[in-house]
Design a protein around this motif. Structure first.
Motif, PDB file in Angstrom:
ATOM      1  N   TRP A  45      -7.862   1.930  -5.026  1.00  0.00           N
ATOM      2  CA  TRP A  45      -7.304   3.273  -4.918  1.00  0.00           C
ATOM      3  C   TRP A  45      -8.411   4.252  -4.569  1.00  0.00           C
ATOM      4  CZ3 TRP A  45      -7.892   0.455  -9.306  1.00  0.00           C
ATOM      5  CH2 TRP A  45      -8.794   0.934 -10.255  1.00  0.00           C
ATOM      6  N   PHE A  48      -4.709   6.955  -1.499  1.00  0.00           N
ATOM      7  CA  PHE A  48      -3.982   5.703  -1.298  1.00  0.00           C
ATOM      8  C   PHE A  48      -4.158   4.811  -2.518  1.00  0.00           C
ATOM      9  CE2 PHE A  48      -8.225   4.338  -0.025  1.00  0.00           C
ATOM     10  CZ  PHE A  48      -8.309   3.058  -0.556  1.00  0.00           C
ATOM     11  N   CYS A  49      -3.260   3.848  -2.666  1.00  0.00           N
ATOM     12  CA  CYS A  49      -3.396   2.804  -3.680  1.00  0.00           C
ATOM     13  C   CYS A  49      -2.827   1.511  -3.107  1.00  0.00           C
ATOM     14  CB  CYS A  49      -2.685   3.174  -4.983  1.00  0.00           C
ATOM     15  SG  CYS A  49      -0.929   3.494  -4.821  1.00  0.00           S
ATOM     16  N   VAL A  50      -3.438   0.396  -3.489  1.00  0.00           N
ATOM     17  CA  VAL A  50      -3.067  -0.919  -2.977  1.00  0.00           C
ATOM     18  C   VAL A  50      -2.753  -1.833  -4.156  1.00  0.00           C
ATOM     19  CG1 VAL A  50      -3.759  -2.902  -1.580  1.00  0.00           C
ATOM     20  CG2 VAL A  50      -4.558  -0.612  -0.962  1.00  0.00           C
ATOM     21  N   SER A  98       0.841  -1.199   0.000  1.00  0.00           N
ATOM     22  CA  SER A  98       0.000   0.000   0.000  1.00  0.00           C
ATOM     23  C   SER A  98       0.875   1.247   0.000  1.00  0.00           C
ATOM     24  CB  SER A  98      -0.906   0.024   1.241  1.00  0.00           C
ATOM     25  OG  SER A  98      -1.774  -1.080   1.253  1.00  0.00           O
ATOM     26  N   THR A 119       0.426   5.620   0.396  1.00  0.00           N
ATOM     27  CA  THR A 119      -0.495   6.672   0.797  1.00  0.00           C
ATOM     28  C   THR A 119       0.218   8.016   0.841  1.00  0.00           C
ATOM     29  OG1 THR A 119      -2.004   7.411   2.553  1.00  0.00           O
ATOM     30  CG2 THR A 119      -0.022   6.268   3.241  1.00  0.00           C
TER      31      THR A 119
END
Length: 222
Positions: free
Chosen positions: A200, A189-191, A170, A172
């Motif tokens: 995201w 954020f993006c995962v 992740s 952020t």
């Protein structure tokens, strides 16, 4: 479609409608196609079997993005290399109202659906969305910048493929006090699952924080 640790990927498309006033007539809703149609169900099963053999897939909304550009009458505009102006902050206190707020709202709403496969525009679209009630000329310029960027990146989308990495990662970040009017921060954020982006988001934080460290900390909690 794409298998990661023997997990299949299923794409679901939902048609919805938003009702903004009281209804005075009867509304009849029919059962979605496929619930009782064995032919359709067999087609879906066969389609899934054929797609599971693929090693990668590409999610794109190119036709939809092109329709947005056409609706905005910007098909022949000069493209931009970035969707966001990093030198200025959007605010509603120093500009005048735009001439066509209805078109502004329509385009911004359309761009929100485009973020499903275009996470690169999530942040600027979220910033512009904050001014849906009373859009100003500054927000119009910001919207046109996003549209110019999309015009030059119509072929962009999401690549999903089998990855040798099987961990969740992740990222952020927070634009601390990015809004000059409310002093609120924008959190994003993006995962990734392996090398594949799976989630995201970009949105305003509800609380005003006194420091960048505090905003970043609360961003991690979210």
């Amino acid at each position: 479609m794409v298998k990661q640790n023997k997990l299949g990927l299923i794409v679901l498309d939902v048609k919805n409608a938003f009702l903004h006033e009281d209804l005075h007539d009867k509304v009849y809703i029919y059962q979605p196609l496929g619930c009782r149609d064995p032919v359709y169900l067999d087609y879906v099963c066969n389609l899934k079997k054929s797609l599971y053999g693929l090693k990668w897939c590409f999610l794109s909304q190119k036709k939809y993005a092109d329709a947005i550009i056409t609706c905005a009458s910007m098909s022949s505009c000069n493209s931009s290399t970035t969707p966001n102006d990093t030198k200025s902050k959007l605010g509603g206190a120093s500009s005048t109202l735009c001439d066509n707020p209805s078109l502004f709202r329509s385009l911004v709403g359309a761009l929100q659906y485009l973020t499903f496969t275009r996470p690169d525009i999530s942040y600027p679209v979220q910033r512009i969305y904050l001014f849906m009630d009373a859009p100003m000329t500054d927000q119009i310029h910001a919207l046109k910048l996003v549209l110019r960027y999309i015009e030059g990146t119509l072929d962009y989308g999401l690549h999903l493929y089998k990855s040798p990495v099987d961990t969740l990662t992740s990222y952020t970040d927070v634009d601390w006090a990015g809004c000059p009017d409310t002093r609120r921060s924008t959190f994003g954020f993006c995962v990734f699952l392996g090398d594949n982006l799976i989630s995201w988001s970009s949105k305003h934080q509800a609380t005003i924080y006194r420091s960048n460290v505090e905003a970043e900390y609360h961003g991690l909690r979210m």
